[in-house]
Design a protein around this motif. Structure first.
Motif, PDB file in Angstrom:
ATOM      1  N   ALA A  79       1.398  -1.370  -0.188  1.00  0.00           N
ATOM      2  CA  ALA A  79       0.248  -0.203  -0.102  1.00  0.00           C
ATOM      3  C   ALA A  79       0.761   1.250   0.325  1.00  0.00           C
ATOM      4  CB  ALA A  79      -1.187   0.134   0.963  1.00  0.00           C
ATOM      5  N   ALA A  80       2.044   1.043   0.953  1.00  0.00           N
ATOM      6  CA  ALA A  80       2.775   2.283   0.920  1.00  0.00           C
ATOM      7  C   ALA A  80       3.770   2.670  -0.565  1.00  0.00           C
ATOM      8  CB  ALA A  80       4.015   2.102   1.743  1.00  0.00           C
ATOM      9  N   LEU A  81       3.797   1.852  -1.794  1.00  0.00           N
ATOM     10  CA  LEU A  81       3.779   1.904  -2.448  1.00  0.00           C
ATOM     11  C   LEU A  81       3.404   2.862  -3.846  1.00  0.00           C
ATOM     12  CD1 LEU A  81       7.096   1.228  -4.367  1.00  0.00           C
ATOM     13  CD2 LEU A  81       6.043  -1.288  -4.610  1.00  0.00           C
ATOM     14  N   ARG A  82       2.234   1.987  -3.135  1.00  0.00           N
ATOM     15  CA  ARG A  82       0.752   2.289  -4.305  1.00  0.00           C
ATOM     16  C   ARG A  82       0.550   3.921  -3.784  1.00  0.00           C
ATOM     17  NH1 ARG A  82      -2.955  -0.547  -3.225  1.00  0.00           N
ATOM     18  NH2 ARG A  82      -2.889  -2.949  -4.646  1.00  0.00           N
ATOM     19  N   LEU A  83       0.780   4.255  -2.843  1.00  0.00           N
ATOM     20  CA  LEU A  83       0.642   5.696  -2.576  1.00  0.00           C
ATOM     21  C   LEU A  83       2.099   6.350  -3.251  1.00  0.00           C
ATOM     22  CD1 LEU A  83      -0.706   8.524  -1.035  1.00  0.00           C
ATOM     23  CD2 LEU A  83       0.458   7.507   0.855  1.00  0.00           C
ATOM     24  N   ILE A  84       3.014   5.737  -3.221  1.00  0.00           N
ATOM     25  CA  ILE A  84       4.339   6.573  -3.724  1.00  0.00           C
ATOM     26  C   ILE A  84       4.271   6.839  -5.127  1.00  0.00           C
ATOM     27  CG2 ILE A  84       6.617   6.615  -4.513  1.00  0.00           C
ATOM     28  CD1 ILE A  84       6.945   4.676  -1.000  1.00  0.00           C
ATOM     29  N   LEU A  85       3.753   5.428  -6.204  1.00  0.00           N
ATOM     30  CA  LEU A  85       3.516   6.075  -6.813  1.00  0.00           C
ATOM     31  C   LEU A  85       2.172   6.694  -7.831  1.00  0.00           C
ATOM     32  CD1 LEU A  85       3.124   2.599  -8.056  1.00  0.00           C
ATOM     33  CD2 LEU A  85       5.401   4.022  -8.408  1.00  0.00           C
ATOM     34  N   ARG A  86       1.281   7.180  -6.771  1.00  0.00           N
ATOM     35  CA  ARG A  86      -0.176   8.117  -6.840  1.00  0.00           C
ATOM     36  C   ARG A  86       0.854   9.301  -6.823  1.00  0.00           C
ATOM     37  NH1 ARG A  86      -5.060   5.230  -5.051  1.00  0.00           N
ATOM     38  NH2 ARG A  86      -5.331   3.527  -6.339  1.00  0.00           N
ATOM     39  N   GLN A  87       1.565   9.515  -5.454  1.00  0.00           N
ATOM     40  CA  GLN A  87       1.673  11.327  -5.273  1.00  0.00           C
ATOM     41  C   GLN A  87       3.006  11.223  -6.238  1.00  0.00           C
ATOM     42  OE1 GLN A  87       3.629  10.475  -1.048  1.00  0.00           O
ATOM     43  NE2 GLN A  87       1.378  10.749  -0.492  1.00  0.00           N
TER      44      GLN A  87
END
Length: 475
Positions: free
Chosen positions: A272-280
Motif C-alpha cells: 500500500a505504501a508503494l502504491r501511494l508513492i506511485l500516485r503521489q
C-alpha cells in the motif's frame, strides 16, 4: 331592444360559456410555474445505455419527463448539439412577420390590422410571479417542438376598452406534458398531488385560445414519439462517452509509466505504501522509497488512439447536423466542397426554415388568432393569416443590372414593383434624394411610351383655357 335581439344576445352568451372543466378565455394565468423543489431531478451525469433505454421505454408509454430531462442534459453537455439546435430555433424568431387579412370586407381588414398591432405590442412582463415572454420568445419556445416533438405555451390576456389583448406568453416545460396511455392524447401533468395521472387533456381541458400546443411533423411517427430527441440523444451520448475516454487518454499520454516492484515477502502495508508513492509522483514528481523498493519510469511510445476518438466525434457531429439542419457545410469548415456546394446546402437549410415557418404560422392561426378574433369581433369575421416573410433579401447589384437590361430591351417595368422588391420607399416632395433627380425649377415631363418623345399635354376644357373669354355674368 326587441324580443328577437334579446333572444339572440342570450343565445350568444350561452354558446360562449365554457364547457364543463374548461378554463374560460380571459385574463389570468392558468399554468403556474413549478417551484424548483417540485421539478424533476437531473438524471444525466454518468449515464449508462441501460438508463437511456429505460427513459425511451417510459416515453413510449406516455411518460415523457425522463426522456425530456435526459435530452436537455445531453444538450447542455454537447456544444455542437446546442449550436445546431440553437441555429434552427433562433432562425425563425429573427424573421419579419405580418398578419394578413383573408377577407375583403372592411371588418375583415380591421380585425387583421388590430391583430397585427396587438401581437407587436405583446412584450411580456410578469403575471402572478411568473415571467412572460414576448412574441419572439414564444416563437423560439415553439421551435423546441422540433427537438422534443411538441411545445406547450399559455397565452396570458388583459382587457382594455372591452377588448381582450395578448399580454405575453408563459412557456411551459416539455417535461410537464404526458400522453394518456389509453387515448394517446397530450395532457398537462404536474407531480404536485393536485392532478391525477396522466393529467388534464390539453385539447379538451382548456378553452381554445388559452393554450398553444405545437406538434410539428418531424419523423412521421406517433405524436408521443415525434421530434429529434431520439435521433440525437444516442449520438450525443456516444460523443460524450468518447470525449470522456479521450480526455482520460490525453491525461495519460504525456505522463510516464511509473512501475514499482516489491519483494515476494512484502506485506500489505509495504504494498500500500508503494502504491501511494506511485500516485503521489503524478502530482509532485518526487518520491521517497525504501531501500528494498525498485522503481522504474518509462515514457509510452506514440499512441494512435487520438485519431479514433477524433474521427468518431466528427462523424457523430456530422450526423447530428444532417438531422437538424439537413446538411453539414454551413456548420463545419473543411475541404469537403466548393462554394457552389455550400450555397446548395444553405438553400437546404432555408427550405427547412420555410417549413418551420409554415407549421408555426398554422398553429398560431388555429390556437391564437382564431379564438381571439372570434372573442373580440364575432363569428362572421374572417380569421386573418399569420405570415413569416421568408424570401431571401434581393441582391441590389444583380437586381439593378437585370432591371436596367430589361428596360433597355423595351420591357415596361412598374416603378412600384421595383420599389417593393428593393424596399426603397417613394421620396416625399421636399425630401433630399440621391441620384440624378431634377434640377431646381426643372419640370418632370412625361414620356410617351409609344414614341419615346415627350407626351402632349392633355387638352384643356374651355372653362380651363386661359385664352377663352370669361363667361358672361349671370343675370
Amino acid at each position: 331592444m326587441s324580443l328577437f335581439q334579446t333572444f339572440a344576445t342570450w343565445l350568444r352568451g350561452r354558446a360562449a360559456r365554457p364547457r364543463r372543466g374548461e378554463v374560460p378565455l380571459g385574463p389570468g394565468l392558468t399554468i403556474a410555474d413549478l417551484p424548483l423543489y417540485a421539478q424533476y431531478q437531473r438524471i444525466g451525469g454518468s449515464t449508462t445505455p441501460e438508463q437511456v433505454t429505460d427513459a425511451i421505454r417510459s416515453a413510449d408509454v406516455g411518460t415523457m419527463w425522463p426522456l425530456v430531462t435526459l435530452a436537455n442534459d445531453a444538450r447542455r453537455k454537447d456544444g455542437h448539439l446546442q449550436s445546431i439546435l440553437g441555429t434552427r430555433e433562433m432562425a425563425l424568431p429573427s424573421l419579419p412577420w405580418e398578419v394578413a387579412t383573408r377577407g375583403s370586407r372592411r371588418k375583415d381588414r380591421k380585425a387583421a390590422a388590430w391583430m397585427n398591432e396587438a401581437l407587436a405590442d405583446a412584450w411580456g412582463g410578469r403575471e402572478n410571479d411568473s415571467e412572460l415572454v414576448g412574441l419572439r420568445g414564444l416563437l423560439a419556445h415553439m421551435q423546441s417542438g422540433v427537438f422534443h416533438g411538441y411545445a406547450l405555451a399559455e397565452t396570458v390576456y388583459e382587457k382594455h376598452g372591452g377588448l381582450l389583448y395578448p399580454k405575453g406568453w408563459n412557456p411551459v416545460g416539455a417535461y410537464r406534458v404526458h400522453f394518456d396511455p389509453t387515448t394517446g392524447r397530450p395532457c398537462w401533468y404536474d407531480p404536485t398531488g393536485t392532478q391525477t395521472y396522466p393529467g388534464i387533456d390539453i385539447r379538451r381541458g382548456f378553452a381554445p385560445g388559452k393554450v398553444l400546443f405545437y406538434q410539428p411533423r418531424i419523423t412521421g411517427d406517433d405524436a408521443h414519439r415525434e421530434g429529434l430527441s431520439r435521433v440525437l440523444l444516442w449520438a450525443a451520448l456516444f460523443r460524450n462517452w468518447s470525449l470522456r475516454d479521450w480526455v482520460a487518454l490525453g491525461e495519460l499520454s504525456w505522463k510516464p509509466w511509473r512501475i514499482g516492484t516489491y519483494e515476494p515477502d512484502a506485506d500489505k502495508d509495504a504494498i500500500a505504501a508503494l502504491r501511494l508513492i506511485l500516485r503521489q509522483m503524478s502530482a509532485s514528481g518526487v518520491a521517497m522509497l525504501p531501500a528494498k523498493t525498485n522503481l522504474k519510469v518509462e515514457w509510452p511510445a506514440g499512441n494512435k488512439q487520438e485519431a479514433t476518438h477524433k474521427s468518431l466525434n466528427e462523424y457523430l457531429a456530422g450526423e447530428m447536423s444532417k438531422a437538424v439542419l439537413g446538411q453539414t457545410l454551413t456548420t463545419e469548415a473543411g475541404n469537403r466542397g466548393a462554394r457552389s456546394l455550400g450555397e446548395v446546402h444553405d438553400l437546404i437549410r432555408r427550405d427547412i426554415l420555410a417549413y418551420d415557418a409554415a407549421c408555426v404560422a398554422e398553429c398560431l392561426r388555429r390556437d391564437l388568432l382564431g379564438p381571439l378574433v372570434r372573442r373580440n369581433f364575432g363569428d362572421d369575421v374572417a380569421i386573418p393569416e399569420f405570415r413569416f416573410l421568408t424570401e431571401k433579401p434581393v441582391d441590389l447589384v444583380n437586381f439593378a443590372q437585370g432591371v436596367s437590361t430589361l428596360a433597355r430591351g423595351g420591357l415596361r417595368i412598374p416603378a412600384a414593383w421595383v420599389r417593393e422588391r428593393t424596399g426603397i420607399p417613394e421620396p416625399d416632395p421636399d425630401e433630399e434624394v440621391m441620384g440624378p433627380g431634377l434640377a431646381p425649377g426643372e419640370v418632370d415631363v412625361p414620356i410617351d411610351p409609344d414614341t419615346g418623345l415627350p407626351a402632349e399635354p392633355p387638352a384643356l376644357a374651355p372653362a380651363d383655357d386661359p385664352a377663352s373669354p370669361d363667361p358672361a355674368p349671370e343675370e
